[in-house]
Design an enzyme around this catalytic site. Structure first.
Site, PDB file in Angstrom:
ATOM      1  N   ASP A  92      40.416  37.277  42.226  1.00  0.00           N
ATOM      2  CA  ASP A  92      41.584  37.224  43.103  1.00  0.00           C
ATOM      3  C   ASP A  92      41.863  38.591  43.717  1.00  0.00           C
ATOM      4  OD1 ASP A  92      43.209  34.436  42.439  1.00  0.00           O
ATOM      5  OD2 ASP A  92      42.106  35.176  40.710  1.00  0.00           O
ATOM      6  N   THR A 182      42.992  28.926  41.331  1.00  0.00           N
ATOM      7  CA  THR A 182      42.403  29.792  40.306  1.00  0.00           C
ATOM      8  C   THR A 182      42.149  29.026  39.010  1.00  0.00           C
ATOM      9  OG1 THR A 182      43.491  31.736  41.260  1.00  0.00           O
ATOM     10  CG2 THR A 182      42.704  31.929  38.991  1.00  0.00           C
TER      11      THR A 182
END
Length: 416
Positions: A92, A182
């Site tokens: 990320d 995620t």
């Protein structure tokens, strides 16, 4: 077949109709283009330079995700939990730093609105890992010196909260979701996740790019079991989706993970043509149930396409994140994506901006539950939140008005 010649930027355009026995009969037309750049002539795309840069950086961001994922499952990576209890990884932060660095180099006057900031990264001593991932995937052009920790942290925070204060007038800026889904990224190769990047110009989304490293090609999603079986065999095929206002929505294999000898073809996307709500396939957020949505009073939901009755609809499994649901609708694999806004949850612009233009340019519609367009300028100071009345409705054009009326007829409690 009709064959048309264009400029050197793309060589052939092919049109064909699927056989009636095709497993996806509602998607009857497909346009395929072989290209070294974009799937349409540059003179038709006002923002072709920005789009080419976005395609390039999203492809490399997907490669970064794949590399980091290997380290996570080998025990060398770390997963952190943010204040909202959602996970965040080196990938990320790495994607956000990479995209920020590349775009600021090419378009220094355009600010970035993105999901992450570096605070949690600084406090967990993961800067080395992020810097390494970024350096491995960045282009040259940052000078003779290697990227420093400071470079990477500043790049992340360029898109973070409070980095830019907008005025009340429509603005121009990039919107990035470094990894949407995620939880899916962490789940393994079978779960979809998306890198999403859009450009907003004076309040209008003008282009979007989504990369999905483990997207499954041309497989209808008819049941949870068949989806899982296919995923176990085909995970990692990967696509990139691009959209430009007035030029349509297109996909191709991710060049970063395919054989470099493979020909590079763009295929134009279109939403499905379903006209009957009970014949439509739906996808919903993983955090919500069908029973929490207003249409549940009219239709029961099933996960298997066999023997769907008139009072039942097909609920398609799509794994984590909102952007993969937009991918499903834009490619015709699902007819509807519906999300209910919750009073305690802020809906973020990066979870939807790139999906909105991809669905619109594929022939679909994205509105709130009243049928009003999504207002990206509603958060006037930061452009980080959106406030759709009731929730978000993503459909093909045939079904949209019908579903808006159904929602409205159920109860006013579903609408703000």
């Amino acid at each position: 077949m009709v064959l048309l010649q264009y400029t050197c930027h793309f060589s052939t355009l092919r049109f064909f109709c699927l056989h009636p026995s095709s497993p996806t009969p509602l998607r009857r037309r497909s346009f395929t283009v072989r290209s070294t750049s974009l799937p349409f002539p540059k003179h038709k795309a006002t923002y072709h330079r920005e789009l080419e840069a976005a395609v390039d950086v999203v492809e490399r961001a997907c490669r970064l995700c794949i590399d980091v994922k290997k380290s996570l499952f080998s025990g060398e990576g770390r997963v952190l939990d943010k204040n909202d209890q959602t996970p965040v990884t080196v990938a990320d932060f790495g994607v956000q730093a990479l995209v920020s660095l590349e775009l600021s180099k090419l378009f220094p006057s355009i600010p970035l609105v993105a999901e992450e900031d570096s605070a949690i990264l600084r406090s967990n001593n993961l800067v080395d890992s992020v810097a390494s991932a970024v350096a491995d995937n960045a282009t040259s052009g940052f000078g003779d010196e290697p990227l420093t920790h400071s470079d990477v942290l500043e790049a992340i925070d360029r898109g973070g909260k409070d980095a830019v204060v907008f005025c009340t007038k429509p603005a121009t800026y990039w919107v990035l979701d470094p990894i949407d889904g995620t939880r899916g990224f962490l789940r393994g190769s079978e779960a979809l996740y998306v890198v999403g990047l859009a450009l907003v110009v004076e309040g209008e989304i003008v282009l979007g790019v989504m990369g999905c490293p483990n997207w499954l090609e041309d497989k209808p999603c008819t049941s949870t079991t068949s989806m899982q079986e296919y995923e176990s065999n085909q995970a990692g095929s990967g696509i990139i989706m691009v959209s430009h206002v007035g030029c349509g929505t297109w996909t191709k294999k991710l060049s970063s993970i395919q054989d470099t000898k493979t020909l590079d073809y763009w295929t134009r996307c279109s939403v499905d043509r379903c006209c009957l709500v009970h014949k439509a396939s739906f996808c919903i957020p993983d955090s919500q149930t069908w029973e929490s949505l207003p249409l549940s009073a009219l239709f029961n939901a099933k996960n298997d396409a066999d023997n769907i009755g008139d009072d039942e609809i097909l609920l398609v499994p799509t794994c984590c994140g909102s952007l993969c649901k937009y991918l499903m609708v834009a490619t015709g694999r699902a007819s509807v994506f519906i999300l209910r806004a919750r009073a305690q949850t802020i809906i973020k612009a990066w979870d939807h901006a790139v999906g909105i233009i991809c669905v619109h340019e594929a022939g679909g519609k994205v509105t709130d539950w009243r049928g009003s367009p999504i207002d990206l300028d509603a958060d006037q100071a930061e452009r980080r939140a959106i406030f759709p009345s009731g929730g978000i409705l993503v459909t093909n054009d045939n079904l949209h008005h019908q579903i808006v009326e159904m929602i409205s007829s159920r109860s006013s409690i579903f609408l703000w």
